[in-house]
Design an enzyme around this catalytic site. Structure first.
Site, mmCIF file in Angstrom:
data_model
loop_
_atom_site.group_PDB
_atom_site.id
_atom_site.type_symbol
_atom_site.label_atom_id
_atom_site.label_comp_id
_atom_site.label_asym_id
_atom_site.label_seq_id
_atom_site.Cartn_x
_atom_site.Cartn_y
_atom_site.Cartn_z
ATOM 1 N N ALA A 164 1.011 -0.977 0.409
ATOM 2 C CA ALA A 164 -0.237 -0.351 0.137
ATOM 3 C C ALA A 164 0.536 1.072 -0.271
ATOM 4 C CB ALA A 164 -0.585 0.538 1.027
ATOM 5 N N ASP A 165 1.290 1.418 0.654
ATOM 6 C CA ASP A 165 2.973 2.149 0.801
ATOM 7 C C ASP A 165 4.001 1.951 -0.285
ATOM 8 O OD1 ASP A 165 3.029 3.496 3.456
ATOM 9 O OD2 ASP A 165 4.305 1.709 4.835
ATOM 10 N N LEU A 166 3.541 1.464 -1.193
ATOM 11 C CA LEU A 166 4.441 1.812 -2.331
ATOM 12 C C LEU A 166 3.854 2.192 -3.333
ATOM 13 C CD1 LEU A 166 6.862 -0.899 -1.760
ATOM 14 C CD2 LEU A 166 8.076 1.150 -1.496
#
Length: 391
Positions: A164-166
């Site tokens: 999700a972050d990336l």
């Protein structure tokens, strides 16, 4: 020249999504000024580990570092001077924080109408969850990934990387580049924003579309593909391999290679839908056959038969693979104290203006004097700012 060597970015981000966004721009030559609090001001400064550790080095390479306490008026004047020279500001504060710090789009645009503000949040810039702190695993759970990951009945399982972050970082970088292109026509900046939750749902792709279009709620499928078989992990004589038989032609090629050509036209298995309906029977047929030979032998055989397959690597095996070495994604960097190290390079190639890791991640405030000098500050004034803990 690198593709983005004419672009200056003020990086106010931390943790992973924002730094990953700025890393993409940095490796393509943008002048990334990482603005961070002076030593001792930020209690969470070590959230990504040691300054010379693997995570900080990988996230913040190719950037410059300016130490600046944005809560002090003199620091604010420095920041506004930088905004006048910049193309982009990237931040991943909770939505309300940017307004308290004066880094919201309206404030920045009043200083520089061409500025592009990129904001990354956990759940969006408004709505019932806007003030919630967002982290990768929370977005994985809320975006549906954990519910379909793992073995059937196992319970929710997180992915083994910060997907999700990336992905939010990649979407933010994409939005920035589109805004830069549009600014070439309009002459105006704009505010672009994304969130971990939106990025995670977008990355669910066909799994999300199965529900939206057909009303199907996907379940855990383990290592099997949710809607195609045999596509998944099969045991071999000495380990495992990934088998990727998606189309009916590939199925017939596989049947010929294993010496069972009649299975290619068997009504139980001849089509994608038939094989999916009879998934247990497909597995029961194939598992004993694949256990008769080694993984490497199967890889050679299946490649010759035009059947997609691949090994399943641990990370040391990933970087020992001949194709990985050929791609050069383990990028060499010289670190001043650690010596030669390798970082994860960018997975996109521009033939005329390729990306490059230009330097290791900087020490905190390593470039403060140089950046302030560029803004016209004299050495005596810089010393006074240091003494006052502005920088």
């Amino acid at each position: 020249m690198a593709a983005l060597s004419h672009i200056r970015v003020l990086d106010l981000t931390r943790v992973r999504a924002g730094p990953a966004c700025c890393r993409i721009l940095a490796d393509h030559g943008a002048d990334i000024i990482k603005i961070e609090a002076p030593e001792g001001v930020d209690p969470n400064a070590t959230i990504n580990g040691a300054r010379d550790g693997y995570d900080m080095q990988n996230l913040h390479r190719s950037k410059r570092s300016l130490s600046l306490n944005l809560k002090m008026p003199e620091a604010r004047a420095i920041f506004e001077a930088l905004v006048k020279t910049a193309d982009v500001v990237v931040e991943n504060y909770r939505p309300d924080v940017k307004y308290r710090l004066g880094v919201d789009y309206e404030t920045l645009a009043a200083i520089n109408p061409r500025i592009i503000l990129a904001s990354i949040s956990g759940f969006g810039q408004d709505g019932p969850y806007e003030k919630r702190p967002g982290f990768d695993q929370i977005a994985q759970g809320m975006g549906g990934l954990m519910a379909v990951t793992g073995l059937p009945g196992q319970g929710p399982v997180r992915a083994g990387t910060a997907i999700a972050d990336l992905s939010a970082g990649v979407y933010a970088a994409t939005g920035i580049l589109m805004a830069i292109i549009e600014r070439g026509e309009s002459g105006k900046g704009q505010w672009i924003h994304t969130s971990l939750l939106e990025a995670m749902i977008s990355m669910m792709d066909f799994q999300a579309a199965r529900y939206l279009v057909d009303g199907v709620v996907p379940e855990q499928a383990g290592n099997d593909h949710p809607v195609s078989t045999p596509t998944g992990v099969v045991p071999t004589k000495d380990g495992y391999l990934n088998l990727g038989v998606a189309g009916d032609g590939q199925w017939r090629h596989l049947c010929e290679e294993i010496g069972r050509p009649e299975l290619g036209t068997d009504p139980r298995f001849a089509t994608v839908d038939a094989r999916l309906e009879n998934r247990p029977a497909v597995r029961d047929l194939l598992e004993p056959i694949f256990r008769e030979d080694t993984t490497q032998s199967w890889l050679v055989r299946l490649e010759a038969a035009h059947v997609p397959a691949g090994p399943i690597y641990r990370m040391d095996e990933v970087f020992a693979d001949a194709q990985v070495a050929h791609l050069g994604i383990a990028a060499p960097v010289d670190h001043p104290t650690r010596g030669p190290i390798k970082l994860v390079g960018l997975p996109v190639h521009l033939t005329r203006t390729p990306a490059k890791i230009s330097r290791p991640a900087p020490d905190l405030g390593e470039d403060t004097d140089a950046i302030l000098t560029e803004l016209g500050y004299a050495a005596e004034k810089i010393a006074a700012l240091r003494a006052a803990k502005v920088v």
